[in-house]
Each structure stands twice: as C-alpha cells, then as structure tokens.
Design a protein around this motif. Structure first.
Motif, PDB file in Angstrom:
ATOM      1  N   VAL A   1      -6.418  -0.907  -8.597  1.00  0.00           N
ATOM      2  CA  VAL A   1      -6.021  -0.370  -7.118  1.00  0.00           C
ATOM      3  C   VAL A   1      -6.896   0.471  -6.608  1.00  0.00           C
ATOM      4  CG1 VAL A   1      -4.042  -0.079  -5.763  1.00  0.00           C
ATOM      5  CG2 VAL A   1      -3.594  -1.192  -7.827  1.00  0.00           C
ATOM      6  N   VAL A   2      -7.438   1.351  -7.416  1.00  0.00           N
ATOM      7  CA  VAL A   2      -8.241   2.169  -7.011  1.00  0.00           C
ATOM      8  C   VAL A   2      -9.544   1.934  -6.293  1.00  0.00           C
ATOM      9  CG1 VAL A   2      -9.618   4.391  -7.312  1.00  0.00           C
ATOM     10  CG2 VAL A   2      -6.978   4.415  -8.430  1.00  0.00           C
ATOM     11  N   PHE A   3     -10.107   0.671  -7.232  1.00  0.00           N
ATOM     12  CA  PHE A   3     -11.328  -0.020  -6.721  1.00  0.00           C
ATOM     13  C   PHE A   3     -10.792  -0.537  -5.392  1.00  0.00           C
ATOM     14  CE2 PHE A   3     -13.498   0.243 -10.952  1.00  0.00           C
ATOM     15  CZ  PHE A   3     -14.434   0.862 -10.409  1.00  0.00           C
ATOM     16  N   ARG A   4      -9.812  -1.291  -5.093  1.00  0.00           N
ATOM     17  CA  ARG A   4      -9.308  -1.867  -3.897  1.00  0.00           C
ATOM     18  C   ARG A   4      -9.267  -0.929  -2.866  1.00  0.00           C
ATOM     19  NH1 ARG A   4      -6.070  -5.222  -7.947  1.00  0.00           N
ATOM     20  NH2 ARG A   4      -6.213  -7.495  -7.352  1.00  0.00           N
ATOM     21  N   PHE A   5      -8.765   0.190  -2.988  1.00  0.00           N
ATOM     22  CA  PHE A   5      -8.475   1.068  -1.977  1.00  0.00           C
ATOM     23  C   PHE A   5      -9.801   1.429  -1.629  1.00  0.00           C
ATOM     24  CE2 PHE A   5      -3.775   2.658  -2.152  1.00  0.00           C
ATOM     25  CZ  PHE A   5      -3.419   1.568  -2.126  1.00  0.00           C
ATOM     26  N   ASN A   6     -10.683   1.768  -2.595  1.00  0.00           N
ATOM     27  CA  ASN A   6     -12.084   2.283  -2.201  1.00  0.00           C
ATOM     28  C   ASN A   6     -12.852   1.323  -1.321  1.00  0.00           C
ATOM     29  OD1 ASN A   6     -14.057   4.359  -2.629  1.00  0.00           O
ATOM     30  ND2 ASN A   6     -14.737   2.901  -4.055  1.00  0.00           N
TER      31      ASN A   6
ATOM     32  N   ILE B   1       0.747  -1.023   0.042  1.00  0.00           N
ATOM     33  CA  ILE B   1       0.149   0.064   0.016  1.00  0.00           C
ATOM     34  C   ILE B   1       0.946   1.191  -0.111  1.00  0.00           C
ATOM     35  CG2 ILE B   1      -1.668   1.259   1.416  1.00  0.00           C
ATOM     36  CD1 ILE B   1      -2.935  -1.327   2.151  1.00  0.00           C
ATOM     37  N   ASP B   2       2.014   1.129   1.038  1.00  0.00           N
ATOM     38  CA  ASP B   2       2.826   2.531   0.877  1.00  0.00           C
ATOM     39  C   ASP B   2       3.507   2.642  -0.325  1.00  0.00           C
ATOM     40  OD1 ASP B   2       2.064   2.522   3.596  1.00  0.00           O
ATOM     41  OD2 ASP B   2       3.999   1.835   4.475  1.00  0.00           O
TER      42      ASP B   2
ATOM     43  N   TYR C   1     -11.812  -1.335   0.585  1.00  0.00           N
ATOM     44  CA  TYR C   1     -11.053  -1.712   1.775  1.00  0.00           C
ATOM     45  C   TYR C   1     -10.767  -0.615   2.464  1.00  0.00           C
ATOM     46  CZ  TYR C   1     -11.080  -6.216  -0.714  1.00  0.00           C
ATOM     47  OH  TYR C   1     -11.548  -7.267  -1.461  1.00  0.00           O
ATOM     48  N   GLY C   2     -11.305   0.674   2.114  1.00  0.00           N
ATOM     49  CA  GLY C   2     -11.084   1.861   2.969  1.00  0.00           C
ATOM     50  C   GLY C   2      -9.531   2.047   3.260  1.00  0.00           C
ATOM     51  N   VAL C   3      -8.690   2.202   2.313  1.00  0.00           N
ATOM     52  CA  VAL C   3      -7.260   2.393   2.538  1.00  0.00           C
ATOM     53  C   VAL C   3      -7.189   3.957   2.924  1.00  0.00           C
ATOM     54  CG1 VAL C   3      -4.958   2.517   1.520  1.00  0.00           C
ATOM     55  CG2 VAL C   3      -6.637   0.240   1.411  1.00  0.00           C
ATOM     56  N   GLU C   4      -6.639   4.424   3.785  1.00  0.00           N
ATOM     57  CA  GLU C   4      -6.437   5.758   4.001  1.00  0.00           C
ATOM     58  C   GLU C   4      -5.297   6.456   3.160  1.00  0.00           C
ATOM     59  OE1 GLU C   4      -6.224   7.016   8.228  1.00  0.00           O
ATOM     60  OE2 GLU C   4      -8.133   5.757   8.704  1.00  0.00           O
TER      61      GLU C   4
END
Ligand SMILES: N[C@@H](CCC(=O)N[C@@H](CS)C(=O)NCC(=O)O)C(=O)O
Length: 217
Positions: A167-172, A132-133, A174-177
């Motif tokens: 990855v944008v969909f994934r972050f959306n 993620i980082d 799973y609530g990645v900050e």
C-alpha cells in the motif's frame, strides 16, 4: 532441514509476494524462486508448487503453505518477534493484517502495485477514497500509539508492516496525499533496506503487464 523456498511473482507487480518476501527477508535465509506472472507456462509452473497456482508459496521440506496470511501466521509461530509482545497489541496487529488480507478491494482493484511507476493518477471514486481513508486512519492510530517504541506500525517491524508495504508503494505511485505522520511511516517503509532491495530488483525487471499499467496521463 533444507533451506526454505519462497515462490514469488514479478517484484514490480506482485503485492502478495512482497508481503511474504519482506517477512522472510527479516527472519531467515531462504531461496527465492521467481515465476514471472502472465507469461507462457507460468500458470503450469505455479500449479506445480501449490494447488491454487498463485504466489506466494512457502516451501519447507514437505510443507507447502500457499496463502499470505497462513505464511505470516506460520512464520510468527517460528519467530514470535513478527508480532507485538503485548497481547492486546498482538490482537490489533492481527486484526489489521486480516483486514488487509480480506478487504480494501477498491484500493487493490484501482491502484495496482507498480513499484517502479511514479506520477500516476486514477479517479478517486467514493469506494477508493473510503479505502484510502481507512488505511490512513490505521497508520495514524498505530503510529500515535507506538511512536516511542520505534518507527514501524507497532514500534518494531511486524507482520502488519509487511501487509501494508504494498500500500505504501501504491500511495507513492498514485500520489495519495498523506499527513506528516503517515508520510513519515511511508518513508520508514520505502527506506527500509529490504524494501529497497525489492524495489531495485523490480526496476530491472523486463516484463510489462499491460493491465497493471494504469493511471498514465
Ligand atoms: N489470497 C492469496 C492471493 C494470492 C494472489 O492473488 N496472488 C497473485 C499475485 S499478487 C497471483 O498469484 N496471480 C497469478 C494468477 O492468479 O495466475 C494470498 O494471500 O496469498
């Protein structure tokens, strides 16, 4: 020349399909062939299109291209606008596209793309956090350098944006900050009309693939 075809899997789940589909949607008229994955006979159907039995597959007359990065490179030969004009930026777009294609295993494994799902949470292991980082660092660096040229990673839409769209969909999901710059980039992707079209179709799909449904409370 016949209209090219793109064989894809479920819009809700198939991240590699999204990458190729998004590039094509921005470049040329094509016919979509959707094979729902993990259904009876789906593997045989996929094998009738390509030797790997995986999606996406790009078909143009007698040409068959069966891997996302190869499809991206072929399209970039036909449509140079798929990569930045500047040589060094082009190399950078290729580097992060290749990095996405060959890495981020923890992210891909633990946060499967599930476009229509929201408010999912998974355990943030060190490996996942590191992936993620790294994504966030890539987005921040690209956006800082290309802010004046437009709202995509390299200003205009490029293959790199297609590679990171899932990855944008994934972050959306799973609530990645993310910080402001990264969130703005995510909004560019999520509000794109082609991405919206993909999402609306994903929401309507009836299939549920149990092993991809992770992170429910
Ligand atoms: N390296 C391939 C990976 C393609 C891939 O793994 N596709 C998945 C869907 S996202 C698939 O076809 N799964 C079906 C299966 O393996 O039967 C690429 O870049 O296109």
């Amino acid at each position: 020349m016949a209209i090219p075809k793109l064989v894809i899997g479920n819009k809700n789940y198939s991240s590699w399909s999204l990458r190729a589909w998004l590039m094509l949607s921005k470049l040329e008229i094509f016919e979509e062939v959707l094979v729902p994955l993990s259904t009876a006979g789906s593997k045989e159907r996929l094998l009738s299109y390509s030797p790997t039995g995986k999606v996406p597959v790009y078909l143009e007359d007698d040409l068959v291209i069966w891997d996302t990065i190869a499809i991206a490179e072929y399209l970039a030969e036909k449509y140079p606008q798929l990569l930045p004009r500047d040589t060094k930026q082009r190399a950078r777009a290729r580097s992060i596209s290749a990095e996405m294609h060959s890495g981020f295993f923890a992210l891909r494994e633990n946060m499967p793309m599930n476009c229509r799902a929201t408010d999912r949470r998974v355990e943030l292991t060190p490996e996942l956090t590191s992936d993620i980082d790294r994504v966030r660092a890539i987005w921040t660096e690209c956006r800082n350098d290309n802010a004046a040229a437009g709202s995509w990673l390299f200003g205009s839409f490029s293959m790199a944006d297609a590679m990171f769209a899932p990855v944008v969909f994934r972050f959306n999901t799973y609530g990645v900050e993310c910080d402001r710059l990264e969130t703005e980039y995510m909004q560019t992707v999520l509000q794109d009309s082609d991405v919206q079209q993909w999402y609306e179709a994903a929401v309507k799909e009836p299939e549920v693939i149990e092993e991809e449904e992770v992170g429910m409370n």
